[in-house]
Design a protein around this motif. Structure first.
Motif, PDB file in Angstrom:
ATOM      1  N   TRP A   1       0.813  -1.215   0.000  1.00  0.00           N
ATOM      2  CA  TRP A   1       0.000   0.000   0.000  1.00  0.00           C
ATOM      3  C   TRP A   1       0.842   1.259   0.000  1.00  0.00           C
ATOM      4  O   TRP A   1       0.490   2.271  -0.604  1.00  0.00           O
ATOM      5  CB  TRP A   1      -0.939  -0.008   1.214  1.00  0.00           C
ATOM      6  CG  TRP A   1      -1.968   1.083   1.194  1.00  0.00           C
ATOM      7  CD1 TRP A   1      -1.832   2.353   1.656  1.00  0.00           C
ATOM      8  CD2 TRP A   1      -3.285   0.999   0.665  1.00  0.00           C
ATOM      9  NE1 TRP A   1      -2.970   3.086   1.467  1.00  0.00           N
ATOM     10  CE2 TRP A   1      -3.902   2.263   0.855  1.00  0.00           C
ATOM     11  CE3 TRP A   1      -4.025  -0.019   0.067  1.00  0.00           C
ATOM     12  CZ2 TRP A   1      -5.206   2.527   0.466  1.00  0.00           C
ATOM     13  CZ3 TRP A   1      -5.326   0.247  -0.317  1.00  0.00           C
ATOM     14  CH2 TRP A   1      -5.898   1.511  -0.133  1.00  0.00           C
ATOM     15  N   GLY A   2       1.926   1.261   0.700  1.00  0.00           N
ATOM     16  CA  GLY A   2       2.736   2.472   0.824  1.00  0.00           C
ATOM     17  C   GLY A   2       2.222   3.344   1.970  1.00  0.00           C
ATOM     18  O   GLY A   2       1.837   2.847   3.032  1.00  0.00           O
ATOM     19  N   ASN A   3       2.172   4.649   1.753  1.00  0.00           N
ATOM     20  CA  ASN A   3       1.701   5.553   2.804  1.00  0.00           C
ATOM     21  C   ASN A   3       0.186   5.756   2.699  1.00  0.00           C
ATOM     22  O   ASN A   3      -0.485   5.166   1.857  1.00  0.00           O
ATOM     23  CB  ASN A   3       2.446   6.893   2.742  1.00  0.00           C
ATOM     24  CG  ASN A   3       2.331   7.550   1.371  1.00  0.00           C
ATOM     25  OD1 ASN A   3       1.324   7.407   0.679  1.00  0.00           O
ATOM     26  ND2 ASN A   3       3.367   8.268   0.962  1.00  0.00           N
ATOM     27  N   ALA A   4      -0.308   6.611   3.557  1.00  0.00           N
ATOM     28  CA  ALA A   4      -1.762   6.803   3.634  1.00  0.00           C
ATOM     29  C   ALA A   4      -2.290   7.843   2.654  1.00  0.00           C
ATOM     30  O   ALA A   4      -3.485   8.174   2.699  1.00  0.00           O
ATOM     31  CB  ALA A   4      -2.140   7.218   5.054  1.00  0.00           C
TER      32      ALA A   4
ATOM     33  N   VAL B   1      -8.326   1.332  -7.234  1.00  0.00           N
ATOM     34  CA  VAL B   1      -7.410   0.551  -8.084  1.00  0.00           C
ATOM     35  C   VAL B   1      -7.298  -0.872  -7.565  1.00  0.00           C
ATOM     36  O   VAL B   1      -7.319  -1.845  -8.345  1.00  0.00           O
ATOM     37  CB  VAL B   1      -6.030   1.238  -8.128  1.00  0.00           C
ATOM     38  CG1 VAL B   1      -5.009   0.351  -8.831  1.00  0.00           C
ATOM     39  CG2 VAL B   1      -6.125   2.591  -8.835  1.00  0.00           C
ATOM     40  N   LEU B   2      -7.195  -1.030  -6.246  1.00  0.00           N
ATOM     41  CA  LEU B   2      -7.099  -2.374  -5.676  1.00  0.00           C
ATOM     42  C   LEU B   2      -8.365  -3.182  -5.959  1.00  0.00           C
ATOM     43  O   LEU B   2      -8.278  -4.388  -6.296  1.00  0.00           O
ATOM     44  CB  LEU B   2      -6.853  -2.278  -4.179  1.00  0.00           C
ATOM     45  CG  LEU B   2      -6.767  -3.609  -3.422  1.00  0.00           C
ATOM     46  CD1 LEU B   2      -5.615  -4.464  -3.967  1.00  0.00           C
ATOM     47  CD2 LEU B   2      -6.594  -3.373  -1.922  1.00  0.00           C
ATOM     48  N   ALA B   3      -9.532  -2.563  -5.842  1.00  0.00           N
ATOM     49  CA  ALA B   3     -10.775  -3.281  -6.120  1.00  0.00           C
ATOM     50  C   ALA B   3     -10.818  -3.743  -7.570  1.00  0.00           C
ATOM     51  O   ALA B   3     -11.269  -4.864  -7.867  1.00  0.00           O
ATOM     52  CB  ALA B   3     -11.967  -2.374  -5.803  1.00  0.00           C
ATOM     53  N   ALA B   4     -10.323  -2.922  -8.508  1.00  0.00           N
ATOM     54  CA  ALA B   4     -10.298  -3.322  -9.917  1.00  0.00           C
ATOM     55  C   ALA B   4      -9.316  -4.459 -10.152  1.00  0.00           C
ATOM     56  O   ALA B   4      -9.602  -5.384 -10.937  1.00  0.00           O
ATOM     57  CB  ALA B   4      -9.941  -2.112 -10.776  1.00  0.00           C
ATOM     58  N   LEU B   5      -8.165  -4.443  -9.493  1.00  0.00           N
ATOM     59  CA  LEU B   5      -7.186  -5.518  -9.673  1.00  0.00           C
ATOM     60  C   LEU B   5      -7.696  -6.850  -9.131  1.00  0.00           C
ATOM     61  O   LEU B   5      -7.463  -7.909  -9.728  1.00  0.00           O
ATOM     62  CB  LEU B   5      -5.873  -5.145  -8.976  1.00  0.00           C
ATOM     63  CG  LEU B   5      -5.089  -3.971  -9.574  1.00  0.00           C
ATOM     64  CD1 LEU B   5      -3.856  -3.664  -8.729  1.00  0.00           C
ATOM     65  CD2 LEU B   5      -4.673  -4.273 -11.018  1.00  0.00           C
TER      66      LEU B   5
ATOM     67  N   SER C   1       1.102   1.199  -4.399  1.00  0.00           N
ATOM     68  CA  SER C   1       1.750   2.346  -3.742  1.00  0.00           C
ATOM     69  C   SER C   1       1.805   3.561  -4.668  1.00  0.00           C
ATOM     70  O   SER C   1       1.806   4.705  -4.204  1.00  0.00           O
ATOM     71  CB  SER C   1       3.159   1.963  -3.285  1.00  0.00           C
ATOM     72  OG  SER C   1       3.930   1.497  -4.391  1.00  0.00           O
ATOM     73  N   VAL C   2       1.873   3.310  -5.987  1.00  0.00           N
ATOM     74  CA  VAL C   2       1.747   4.381  -6.980  1.00  0.00           C
ATOM     75  C   VAL C   2       0.464   4.075  -7.752  1.00  0.00           C
ATOM     76  O   VAL C   2       0.485   3.340  -8.750  1.00  0.00           O
ATOM     77  CB  VAL C   2       2.964   4.427  -7.916  1.00  0.00           C
ATOM     78  CG1 VAL C   2       2.833   5.604  -8.881  1.00  0.00           C
ATOM     79  CG2 VAL C   2       4.261   4.541  -7.115  1.00  0.00           C
ATOM     80  N   PRO C   3      -0.664   4.574  -7.327  1.00  0.00           N
ATOM     81  CA  PRO C   3      -1.940   4.103  -7.846  1.00  0.00           C
ATOM     82  C   PRO C   3      -2.151   4.335  -9.336  1.00  0.00           C
ATOM     83  O   PRO C   3      -2.912   3.605  -9.970  1.00  0.00           O
ATOM     84  CB  PRO C   3      -2.970   4.881  -7.003  1.00  0.00           C
ATOM     85  CG  PRO C   3      -2.244   6.080  -6.501  1.00  0.00           C
ATOM     86  CD  PRO C   3      -0.828   5.641  -6.313  1.00  0.00           C
ATOM     87  N   ARG C   4      -1.505   5.334  -9.909  1.00  0.00           N
ATOM     88  CA  ARG C   4      -1.668   5.593 -11.355  1.00  0.00           C
ATOM     89  C   ARG C   4      -0.824   4.627 -12.193  1.00  0.00           C
ATOM     90  O   ARG C   4      -0.995   4.574 -13.414  1.00  0.00           O
ATOM     91  CB  ARG C   4      -1.334   7.042 -11.660  1.00  0.00           C
ATOM     92  CG  ARG C   4      -2.356   8.031 -11.085  1.00  0.00           C
ATOM     93  CD  ARG C   4      -1.932   9.468 -11.243  1.00  0.00           C
ATOM     94  NE  ARG C   4      -2.944  10.391 -10.742  1.00  0.00           N
ATOM     95  CZ  ARG C   4      -3.159  10.659  -9.474  1.00  0.00           C
ATOM     96  NH1 ARG C   4      -2.398  10.056  -8.547  1.00  0.00           N
ATOM     97  NH2 ARG C   4      -4.118  11.501  -9.096  1.00  0.00           N
TER      98      ARG C   4
END
Length: 307
Positions: free
Chosen positions: A266-269, A278-282, A299-302
């Protein structure tokens, strides 16, 4: 034989004023010279009439009073209209004030019933018991602050909405804190929200369908605990149910574990909402049995990465 001679009349003698101008005599001589021959001045009949000179218009006499005189002028219509409007408005306001005072202090509107909705982790009976001091008080005198203050001891209650339903019912809608994780404490698990507030306890972590934060706030520190809880608070309920635990090496290195064994980096908040989408789509993407996904890096959502 009658005489053909016309009778003559002697003209009246004109009195000449001493102060008459000489032009009058000159005018008389001119008339005599231009008269027909054979006609003497005595043959001319003259008549004169004095024309009265126009008199000046009479002025009304104004009698000056001996004392001071007060002139009474009629009141303008606009002012009379404003007075009527102000009088009517004052009467209406007085009536409204009387009605409000009667409503505020009337025993007819005394609180008798407390209706509670929106509870899940706290029982409605607990809310009603906490609000018992308000019973019998007129509804117009009960404010949101009064209700909020009495419910302050119930940690599950995050906010409330109050609605008075005359004549004697107070409707209280409770907005509870939402648990996002479990924290193991001895043999039990605590349900905590994004602020780390303990909402309930359970002996079976599977019954809550929430991830377990490894170590809890006491073991990983308040900063890491809040960062992890903030991440979990951004996830929808269906993804939370698929998580087994959450951990953080630092506030910029939060990781989640799925019940199937996959890891979510996830990385930071930051950008929590975008990362959650993005996670739901993956997770909904088709899975290749020959090349199963072990890591979802958002962690880099784009520019997400799966491996």
């Amino acid at each position: 034989m009658p005489s053909s001679r016309r009778p003559t009349y002697a003209p009246p003698k004109r009195s000449v004023r001493p102060d008459a101008p000489a032009a009058d005599n000159t005018e008389t001589a001119a008339r005599a010279a231009t008269s027909p021959k054979g006609t003497s001045g005595s043959d001319v009949i003259t008549a004169s009439r004095s024309i009265p000179e126009p008199s000046a218009p009479k002025q009304a006499k104004v009698e000056k009073p001996s004392g001071a005189t007060v002139l009474a002028f009629p009141e303008p219509k606009g002012r009379r209209r404003r007075k009527k409007v102000l009088l009517a408005a004052g009467t209406v306001l007085a009536l409204v004030a009387g009605l409000l005072a009667a409503a505020i202090y009337s025993p007819v509107l005394a609180l008798q019933t407390i209706a509670v909705t929106g509870t899940h982790y706290v029982a409605p009976a607990q809310v009603q018991a906490a609000l018992e001091p308000l019973r019998g008080k007129p509804l117009p005198q009960i404010s949101d602050d009064d209700v909020r203050g009495l419910l302050g001891s119930l940690v599950q209650v995050k906010s409330i909405s109050v609605e008075a339903r005359p004549p004697s019912t107070l409707a209280v809608a409770v907005h509870e804190r939402v648990p996002v994780a479990l924290v193991k404490q001895g043999e039990q698990y605590q349900l905590v929200d994004v602020d780390g507030v303990q909402l309930a306890t359970t002996d079976d972590p599977a019954s809550a369908s929430l991830p377990v934060i490894d170590g809890g706030a006491g073991a990983i520190g308040q900063d890491l605990f809040r960062a992890t809880a903030a991440v979990l608070g951004a996830l929808p309920a269906d993804i939370l149910a698929k998580l087994s635990n959450a951990s953080a090496q630092s506030v910029d290195a939060v990781e989640l574990k799925l019940v199937d064994g996959q890891t979510i980096v996830w990385g930071n908040a930051s950008e929590k909402e975008l990362k959650a989408k993005v996670l739901a789509a993956l997770l909904k993407a088709p899975v290749d049995p020959k090349n199963p996904v072990r890591v979802y890096d958002v962690s880099v959502p784009r520019h997400p990465v799966t491996r």
